[in-house]
Design a protein around this motif. Structure first.
Motif, PDB file in Angstrom:
ATOM      1  N   GLY A   1       0.930  -1.292   0.115  1.00  0.00           N
ATOM      2  CA  GLY A   1      -0.098   0.125  -0.013  1.00  0.00           C
ATOM      3  C   GLY A   1       0.595   1.118  -0.248  1.00  0.00           C
ATOM      4  O   GLY A   1       1.746   1.326  -0.926  1.00  0.00           O
ATOM      5  N   ASN A   2       0.383   2.129   0.877  1.00  0.00           N
ATOM      6  CA  ASN A   2       0.869   3.605   0.966  1.00  0.00           C
ATOM      7  C   ASN A   2       2.424   3.518   1.209  1.00  0.00           C
ATOM      8  O   ASN A   2       3.206   4.573   1.368  1.00  0.00           O
ATOM      9  N   VAL A   3       3.067   2.473   1.893  1.00  0.00           N
ATOM     10  CA  VAL A   3       4.383   2.288   2.434  1.00  0.00           C
ATOM     11  C   VAL A   3       5.368   1.678   1.159  1.00  0.00           C
ATOM     12  O   VAL A   3       6.261   1.024   1.446  1.00  0.00           O
ATOM     13  N   ARG A   4       4.616   1.694   0.079  1.00  0.00           N
ATOM     14  CA  ARG A   4       5.401   0.921  -0.934  1.00  0.00           C
ATOM     15  C   ARG A   4       6.738   1.641  -1.165  1.00  0.00           C
ATOM     16  O   ARG A   4       7.810   0.674  -1.462  1.00  0.00           O
TER      17      ARG A   4
ATOM     18  N   SER B   1      12.669   0.621  -0.864  1.00  0.00           N
ATOM     19  CA  SER B   1      14.063   1.138  -0.611  1.00  0.00           C
ATOM     20  C   SER B   1      14.577   0.095   0.411  1.00  0.00           C
ATOM     21  O   SER B   1      16.026  -0.136   0.096  1.00  0.00           O
ATOM     22  N   LEU B   2      13.902  -0.744   1.289  1.00  0.00           N
ATOM     23  CA  LEU B   2      14.528  -1.798   1.882  1.00  0.00           C
ATOM     24  C   LEU B   2      15.189  -2.884   0.880  1.00  0.00           C
ATOM     25  O   LEU B   2      16.083  -3.374   1.160  1.00  0.00           O
TER      26      LEU B   2
ATOM     27  N   THR C   1      20.545   3.175   5.678  1.00  0.00           N
ATOM     28  CA  THR C   1      20.101   4.300   5.152  1.00  0.00           C
ATOM     29  C   THR C   1      19.276   4.432   4.259  1.00  0.00           C
ATOM     30  O   THR C   1      18.413   5.541   3.889  1.00  0.00           O
ATOM     31  N   CYS C   2      18.925   3.434   3.390  1.00  0.00           N
ATOM     32  CA  CYS C   2      17.773   3.520   2.401  1.00  0.00           C
ATOM     33  C   CYS C   2      16.219   3.644   2.835  1.00  0.00           C
ATOM     34  O   CYS C   2      15.756   4.424   2.260  1.00  0.00           O
ATOM     35  N   PRO C   3      16.117   3.308   4.021  1.00  0.00           N
ATOM     36  CA  PRO C   3      14.800   3.585   4.612  1.00  0.00           C
ATOM     37  C   PRO C   3      14.589   5.329   4.509  1.00  0.00           C
ATOM     38  O   PRO C   3      13.463   5.652   4.594  1.00  0.00           O
ATOM     39  N   LEU C   4      15.765   5.929   4.810  1.00  0.00           N
ATOM     40  CA  LEU C   4      15.568   7.243   4.867  1.00  0.00           C
ATOM     41  C   LEU C   4      15.152   7.939   3.658  1.00  0.00           C
ATOM     42  O   LEU C   4      14.246   8.891   3.573  1.00  0.00           O
ATOM     43  N   ILE C   5      15.749   7.473   2.490  1.00  0.00           N
ATOM     44  CA  ILE C   5      15.190   8.009   1.112  1.00  0.00           C
ATOM     45  C   ILE C   5      14.058   7.390   0.885  1.00  0.00           C
ATOM     46  O   ILE C   5      13.086   8.172  -0.019  1.00  0.00           O
TER      47      ILE C   5
ATOM     48  N   GLY D   1      13.763   4.329  -8.465  1.00  0.00           N
ATOM     49  CA  GLY D   1      12.701   3.289  -8.406  1.00  0.00           C
ATOM     50  C   GLY D   1      11.841   4.026  -7.962  1.00  0.00           C
ATOM     51  O   GLY D   1      10.613   3.622  -8.463  1.00  0.00           O
ATOM     52  N   GLY D   2      11.638   4.911  -6.961  1.00  0.00           N
ATOM     53  CA  GLY D   2      10.594   5.572  -6.287  1.00  0.00           C
ATOM     54  C   GLY D   2      10.125   6.393  -7.543  1.00  0.00           C
ATOM     55  O   GLY D   2       8.578   6.974  -7.632  1.00  0.00           O
TER      56      GLY D   2
END
Length: 555
Positions: free
Chosen positions: A163-166, A171-172, A357-361, A444-445
């Motif tokens: 959903g909205n946390v795609r 990023s993970l 750090t990828c979850p930050l982006i 990707g985002g």
């Protein structure tokens, strides 16, 4: 038999966790080349080139770890293997994207795990007689790169089930892919403890077979639909009704079978219309869009900068120790081996920062998305509700900020690479690792935010193939550094620093495109406001305005 999408949805947490672990150990492990190169030289791969060119005494040394000679010719050939493997690691994404959009991730993931197992087996077999079987390293790195990108690429659509946390889950996935460069440094630690290199490779090959089994049991036979896709409702909802949380925008499942007959069709009609409109967007329109073209330039330049540093890092660290001394003493050679080994291990262990750090982006890409209005507005919207953010404009704003932040870090990394200070390169290691994870998450985002879901695989594959082709320049740059420049990377790093400034072209265009969308939205709202005022004048209390009495009140 492959599980259904509904079964896969119930197992999505297990699949996400295992996909992250599998990416960490089996995807882009080839990017930990600095540590693998040391082990290959210790095992004698292409050491016969040093014996054949033994007349050039200055270019040959003896490796204390395995007793095999080492020379520049050996490093050039092995670096060619790294160039081929890293090229396939990115270039194979275009055909993979087309195949995944057509057949889903399951068959590609099965093939990828098989290729990775075969690559480890070939390296183990070649290590028995490296004088004869050194050529197998080229096939091994090719299978390793292709198998690794199969595992990575097939995991990029799995976040559609969240959903909205795609963007955060995506990023993970990308962070675990980027952090996989830590695997070979970890293997080197085991190798330094005295474990046979051949045994390590055979065990690794067997572990890759577990990835095959996990995919065979849990991954569905078709692609993961995006939440706005009609298949998400028809095939994932089971016997329930997909509901929308008005506060968060998340879709969740209410398994109330008595409501399905009365509400199911009404709930899916707007989703079906949106899905059909998305599917009608031609691929050529997405390929020829300015956003994609600018992203190709940004990713190609960044990829070359990153790959060259990873391939030439050992030689750059060696130059910082010897300061260009072409005939170092034995003590200096011993110091070079110790420091290069130490810094390559530190660089490898820092690759885990990608996962952290990828979850930050991803958080930057998801910034305030829950406050946005729905992409498909309701026909009878309550006007008293506070105005919400435009979803598309917010997506572009987040992507613009993410790319600006990433490019700034890349420039700082390039500046630090020019400084002749060995301890300071620890900071450049951190920046290199963070940028490598950020840039793929940003791209990707951006693609998932701007383009239709059924184009994601093809567009990502095209971007990776172009980046990989451009990154092939790292091999002639490596030869230039070892040859005419005498091992000095300064001028190459300076040129790459200037080239990296092209990365700001994409956020500049996103800023321009965002302003265009804001103006278009303002014009639409102004037109709608005038239209509503005209309708109010034409009708008062159900009577046309031209039939009202002169005083303006109804009779």
């Amino acid at each position: 038999m492959a599980p259904s999408l509904a079964q896969a949805y119930r197992r999505r947490l297990w699949m996400a966790v295992t996909a992250i672990i599998e990416n960490l150990f089996f995807s882009a492990v080839l990017l930990g080349w600095a540590s693998l190169l040391i082990m290959l030289k210790n095992e004698g791969f292409y050491s016969h080139l040093c014996v054949e060119n033994h007349t050039e005494k200055s270019n040959m040394s003896w490796n204390e770890g395995g007793g095999w000679p080492s020379c520049v010719e050996q490093e050039e050939v092995l670096n060619l293997g790294f160039t081929i493997g890293s090229f396939l690691l990115s270039a194979a994404t275009l055909p993979l994207g087309i195949l995944m959009d057509r057949f889903g991730p399951r068959p590609l993931r099965l093939i990828g795990s098989s290729c990775f197992a075969a690559s480890c087996a070939m390296i183990a077999a070649a290590a028995y007689t490296p004088e004869v079987l050194s050529f197998l390293i080229f096939f091994a790195v090719s299978f390793n790169g292709f198998g690794g990108i199969c595992l990575t690429f097939t995991s990029l659509t799995l976040p559609n089930m969240f959903g909205n946390v795609r963007s955060t889950v995506l990023s993970l996935m990308i962070g675990s892919y980027a952090s996989s460069a830590v695997t070979f440094p970890g293997v080197k630690l085991i190798y330094d403890l005295g474990v046979s290199f051949r045994i390590i490779m055979w065990v690794w090959s067997g572990m890759a077979c577990l990835v095959f089994i996990n995919c065979f049991l849990n991954w569905p036979g078709e692609s993961f639909p995006a939440p706005e896709d009609i298949r998400f409702i028809k095939k994932v909802k089971l016997n329930g009704t997909v509901m929308n949380d008005r506060m968060t925008g998340d879709r969740y499942f209410t398994h109330v079978t008595t409501m399905e007959d009365t509400m199911g069709n009404k709930q899916t009609e707007p989703e079906q219309t949106e899905s059909e409109n998305t599917a009608q967007v031609p691929l050529c329109r997405s390929v020829c869009s300015p956003i994609l073209l600018w992203s190709l330039i940004t990713m190609a330049v960044t990829q070359l900068r990153i790959i060259f540093f990873m391939g030439a890092m050992n030689k750059m660290m060696e130059f910082l120790v010897t300061h260009g001394d072409s005939n170092p003493s034995k003590e200096l050679q011993r110091e070079v081996e110790e420091k290069v080994g130490f810094y390559s291990s530190v660089f490898g262990s820092m690759q885990l920062l990608c996962l952290l750090t990828c979850p930050l982006i991803g958080y930057i890409m998801d910034w305030k998305m829950k406050e946005c209005e729905e992409e498909k507005p309701q026909p009878h919207k309550i006007t008293s509700d506070p105005p919400k953010r435009d979803r598309k404009i917010q997506k572009l704003t987040n992507a613009m900020r993410a790319f600006i932040f990433t490019n700034l870090l890349l420039v700082v990394f390039g500046v630090l690479s020019l400084i002749d200070n060995l301890p300071l390169q620890m900071v450049s290691f951190v920046l290199h690792t963070v940028v490598r994870g950020f840039i793929h998450s940003c791209c990707g985002g951006l693609y998932s935010a701007v383009y239709p879901a059924n184009h994601f695989g093809t567009l990502t594959g095209l971007q990776s193939m172009v980046s990989a082709a451009f990154a092939l320049l790292q091999q002639p740059l490596f030869i230039l550094m070892l040859g005419p420049l005498g091992g000095d990377p300064y001028w190459i790093n300076l040129g790459l620093l200037v080239l990296s400034l092209a990365g700001f072209l994409l956020p500049s265009y996103l800023f321009y495109h965002r302003r265009t969308l804001i103006r278009a939205k303002a014009e639409r709202e102004e037109t709608t406001h005038h239209s509503d005022d005209g309708t109010a004048l034409k009708e008062v209390n159900g009577h046309p305005a031209n039939e009202l009495p002169a005083n303006g009140h109804s009779a």
